[in-house]
Motif scaffolding. Structure first.
Motif, PDB file in Angstrom:
ATOM      1  N   ALA A  94       0.821  -1.214   0.000  1.00  0.00           N
ATOM      2  CA  ALA A  94       0.000   0.000   0.000  1.00  0.00           C
ATOM      3  C   ALA A  94       0.852   1.260   0.000  1.00  0.00           C
ATOM      4  N   LEU A  95       2.168   1.096   0.233  1.00  0.00           N
ATOM      5  CA  LEU A  95       3.038   2.259   0.249  1.00  0.00           C
ATOM      6  C   LEU A  95       3.430   2.647  -1.172  1.00  0.00           C
ATOM      7  N   PRO A  96       3.840   3.909  -1.364  1.00  0.00           N
ATOM      8  CA  PRO A  96       4.363   4.299  -2.670  1.00  0.00           C
ATOM      9  C   PRO A  96       5.611   3.478  -2.991  1.00  0.00           C
ATOM     10  N   ALA A  97       5.901   3.326  -4.268  1.00  0.00           N
ATOM     11  CA  ALA A  97       7.107   2.609  -4.654  1.00  0.00           C
ATOM     12  C   ALA A  97       8.316   3.290  -4.033  1.00  0.00           C
ATOM     13  N   ALA A  98       9.157   2.494  -3.360  1.00  0.00           N
ATOM     14  CA  ALA A  98      10.265   3.065  -2.606  1.00  0.00           C
ATOM     15  C   ALA A  98      11.548   3.021  -3.418  1.00  0.00           C
ATOM     16  N   ALA A  99      12.254   4.126  -3.398  1.00  0.00           N
ATOM     17  CA  ALA A  99      13.565   4.146  -4.036  1.00  0.00           C
ATOM     18  C   ALA A  99      14.562   3.445  -3.138  1.00  0.00           C
ATOM     19  N   ASP A 100      15.576   2.807  -3.744  1.00  0.00           N
ATOM     20  CA  ASP A 100      16.637   2.220  -2.955  1.00  0.00           C
ATOM     21  C   ASP A 100      17.314   3.324  -2.156  1.00  0.00           C
ATOM     22  N   THR A 101      17.634   3.046  -0.902  1.00  0.00           N
ATOM     23  CA  THR A 101      18.258   4.062  -0.069  1.00  0.00           C
ATOM     24  C   THR A 101      19.208   3.412   0.905  1.00  0.00           C
ATOM     25  N   ASP A 102      20.255   4.126   1.253  1.00  0.00           N
ATOM     26  CA  ASP A 102      21.164   3.634   2.273  1.00  0.00           C
ATOM     27  C   ASP A 102      21.162   4.540   3.489  1.00  0.00           C
ATOM     28  N   GLU A 103      20.150   5.419   3.585  1.00  0.00           N
ATOM     29  CA  GLU A 103      20.026   6.260   4.762  1.00  0.00           C
ATOM     30  C   GLU A 103      18.589   6.739   4.925  1.00  0.00           C
ATOM     31  N   ILE A 104      18.222   6.998   6.176  1.00  0.00           N
ATOM     32  CA  ILE A 104      16.931   7.594   6.497  1.00  0.00           C
ATOM     33  C   ILE A 104      17.165   8.728   7.492  1.00  0.00           C
ATOM     34  N   TYR A 105      16.180   9.611   7.586  1.00  0.00           N
ATOM     35  CA  TYR A 105      16.273  10.762   8.476  1.00  0.00           C
ATOM     36  C   TYR A 105      15.206  10.623   9.569  1.00  0.00           C
ATOM     37  N   VAL A 106      15.658  10.748  10.816  1.00  0.00           N
ATOM     38  CA  VAL A 106      14.781  10.568  11.972  1.00  0.00           C
ATOM     39  C   VAL A 106      14.773  11.854  12.788  1.00  0.00           C
ATOM     40  N   GLN A 107      13.588  12.404  12.977  1.00  0.00           N
ATOM     41  CA  GLN A 107      13.444  13.621  13.780  1.00  0.00           C
ATOM     42  C   GLN A 107      13.103  13.219  15.213  1.00  0.00           C
ATOM     43  N   ILE A 108      13.956  13.643  16.163  1.00  0.00           N
ATOM     44  CA  ILE A 108      13.885  13.127  17.523  1.00  0.00           C
ATOM     45  C   ILE A 108      14.468  14.180  18.465  1.00  0.00           C
ATOM     46  N   TRP A 109      14.131  14.075  19.741  1.00  0.00           N
ATOM     47  CA  TRP A 109      14.691  14.978  20.740  1.00  0.00           C
ATOM     48  C   TRP A 109      16.183  14.667  20.927  1.00  0.00           C
ATOM     49  N   GLY A 110      16.991  15.730  21.082  1.00  0.00           N
ATOM     50  CA  GLY A 110      18.436  15.543  21.143  1.00  0.00           C
ATOM     51  C   GLY A 110      18.895  14.647  22.271  1.00  0.00           C
ATOM     52  N   THR A 111      18.367  14.847  23.475  1.00  0.00           N
ATOM     53  CA  THR A 111      18.813  14.029  24.600  1.00  0.00           C
ATOM     54  C   THR A 111      18.368  12.581  24.451  1.00  0.00           C
ATOM     55  N   THR A 112      17.210  12.378  23.841  1.00  0.00           N
ATOM     56  CA  THR A 112      16.728  11.018  23.610  1.00  0.00           C
ATOM     57  C   THR A 112      17.639  10.297  22.612  1.00  0.00           C
ATOM     58  N   TRP A 113      18.027  11.012  21.572  1.00  0.00           N
ATOM     59  CA  TRP A 113      18.939  10.434  20.587  1.00  0.00           C
ATOM     60  C   TRP A 113      20.273  10.073  21.235  1.00  0.00           C
ATOM     61  N   GLN A 114      20.853  10.994  21.964  1.00  0.00           N
ATOM     62  CA  GLN A 114      22.178  10.781  22.541  1.00  0.00           C
ATOM     63  C   GLN A 114      22.174   9.689  23.602  1.00  0.00           C
ATOM     64  N   SER A 115      21.086   9.602  24.370  1.00  0.00           N
ATOM     65  CA  SER A 115      21.051   8.651  25.475  1.00  0.00           C
ATOM     66  C   SER A 115      20.933   7.207  25.017  1.00  0.00           C
ATOM     67  N   ALA A 116      20.206   6.954  23.935  1.00  0.00           N
ATOM     68  CA  ALA A 116      19.955   5.564  23.547  1.00  0.00           C
ATOM     69  C   ALA A 116      19.904   5.338  22.053  1.00  0.00           C
ATOM     70  N   PHE A 117      19.263   6.229  21.336  1.00  0.00           N
ATOM     71  CA  PHE A 117      18.942   5.916  19.948  1.00  0.00           C
ATOM     72  C   PHE A 117      20.138   6.007  19.008  1.00  0.00           C
ATOM     73  N   GLN A 118      21.163   6.751  19.368  1.00  0.00           N
ATOM     74  CA  GLN A 118      22.359   6.767  18.529  1.00  0.00           C
ATOM     75  C   GLN A 118      22.980   5.377  18.486  1.00  0.00           C
ATOM     76  N   ASP A 119      23.013   4.714  19.650  1.00  0.00           N
ATOM     77  CA  ASP A 119      23.560   3.357  19.703  1.00  0.00           C
ATOM     78  C   ASP A 119      22.676   2.384  18.931  1.00  0.00           C
ATOM     79  N   ILE A 120      21.357   2.507  19.098  1.00  0.00           N
ATOM     80  CA  ILE A 120      20.439   1.645  18.355  1.00  0.00           C
ATOM     81  C   ILE A 120      20.610   1.860  16.857  1.00  0.00           C
ATOM     82  N   ALA A 121      20.750   3.113  16.447  1.00  0.00           N
ATOM     83  CA  ALA A 121      20.912   3.415  15.026  1.00  0.00           C
ATOM     84  C   ALA A 121      22.195   2.809  14.471  1.00  0.00           C
TER      85      ALA A 121
END
Length: 344
Positions: free
Chosen positions: A27-54
């Motif tokens: 049901a999604l639009p046809a997706a282009a091949d990609t080797d990166e995505i952009y995630v909008q997130i709170w800075g402290t949340t990113w630094q505390s955990a999500f940078q490692d997960i990413a």
């Protein structure tokens, strides 16, 4: 890079779920091949955990996660909306209350694919909606400095005691989706459908309130500097206080409002890759890291709760949730009344 995150059967199961997402996302639009995505997130949340997960997600999939930080969910939404038909953000982190309203925009947001929604059976109730999935959940809590508060906080009504005169910081109406008003309503015999006791309660609480805050960072600073002794906030703020060497305790009085911070899928050509990231965040291993690093509760039933949270996990029968549609319909009026009658 070597795998530092998943192993054995769990690794194979998660990778299988990730691989399945494009197959069920017709049901999604046809997706282009990609080797990166952009995630909008709170800075402290990113630094505390999500940078490692990413980083670990990139190890597994080859897809890099580029953070775009936001000071608040509202600021993040404005940025998304101003991008027009070509948003640069693929995954937006926000609160469940704001997501319930914002994701009604069919031009900006997509339904989550089945590869994500089918994970709901492994998650806590309410963690997945058609257009957003919770990254973690948290109770509204009372955080207090042990060197400034002699007696433990046990009930919401304790905050009205004279011992807390000129010593409390609580969220304003637009912060945490009006939970301070709803807590006041419940503590004073009201409800979401009978909000007047909430306003009367906040008025009578005012002598004890130093600030109605709109910024977690400002509230934490006030607690760290001793401008307040007590903060109505989330357990994550307690961890940041302890990391600074400030000794605090956390109480989760009943009834305990529960909130989710969630991930939404933005309509971009990279939606398939973004959906893979959302599924990866929901894995037990990612959830365990989030709980430990952020001091938040995992939405995965299979993930352990961080040791620091064990003592404050509310009993399910003592928790309360609110109809986000009612909150969204009323919060503008609530804020106008708050500014007129209390904030002055």
């Amino acid at each position: 890079m070597t795998n530092r995150f998943l192993s054995g059967a769990t690794r194979r199961a998660v990778l299988g779920a990730l691989a399945a997402i494009p197959l069920v996302a017709s049901a999604l639009p046809a997706a282009a091949d990609t080797d990166e995505i952009y995630v909008q997130i709170w800075g402290t949340t990113w630094q505390s955990a999500f940078q490692d997960i990413a980083d670990r997600f990139e190890d597994e999939t080859g897809i890099a996660v580029i953070p775009v930080t936001q000071a608040s969910s509202s600021e993040g939404l404005v940025r998304l909306q101003s991008a027009g038909e070509d948003p640069e953000i693929d995954v937006w982190f926000t609160t469940s209350s704001l997501a319930a309203r914002a994701t009604q925009n069919d031009d900006l947001f997509l339904d989550l694919p089945a590869g994500v929604t089918e994970m709901s059976g492994d998650l806590v109730d309410g963690a997945v909606a058609p257009r957003y999935a919770a990254a973690y959940y948290y109770p509204m809590s009372v955080i207090y400095r042990t060197d400034m508060v002699d007696e433990p906080v046990k009930t919401w009504s304790d905050l009205w005691d004279k011992r807390f005169e000129k010593s409390i910081a609580i969220p304003d109406i637009t912060t945490y989706a009006g939970r301070s008003l709803l807590i006041s309503a419940l503590a004073n015999g009201g409800s979401i459908d009978d909000i007047d006791p909430g306003f009367e309660g906040l008025k009578s609480l005012s002598p004890n309130v130093v600030m109605f805050y709109s910024s977690d960072a400002t509230a934490r600073q006030a607690l760290a500097q001793g401008e307040v002794s007590t903060l109505v906030a989330t357990p994550a703020q307690a961890k940041r206080m302890r990391d600074q060497g400030v000794e605090v305790e956390v109480a989760t009085p009943a009834p305990t409002p529960m909130l989710f911070d969630v991930m939404t899928l933005v309509d971009t050509p990279r939606a398939d890759a973004a959906a893979k990231f959302i599924a990866y965040v929901l894995s037990p291993e990612s959830q365990a890291l989030i709980s430990e690093r952020l001091n938040q509760f995992p939405v995965s039933k299979a993930a352990p709760v961080a040791e620091a949270l064990q003592a404050i996990k509310p009993d399910p029968e003592n928790t309360v949730s609110f109809d986000e549609a009612k909150v969204n319909a009323s919060i503008g009026e609530w804020n106008e009344r708050f500014q007129r009658e209390i904030a002055q």
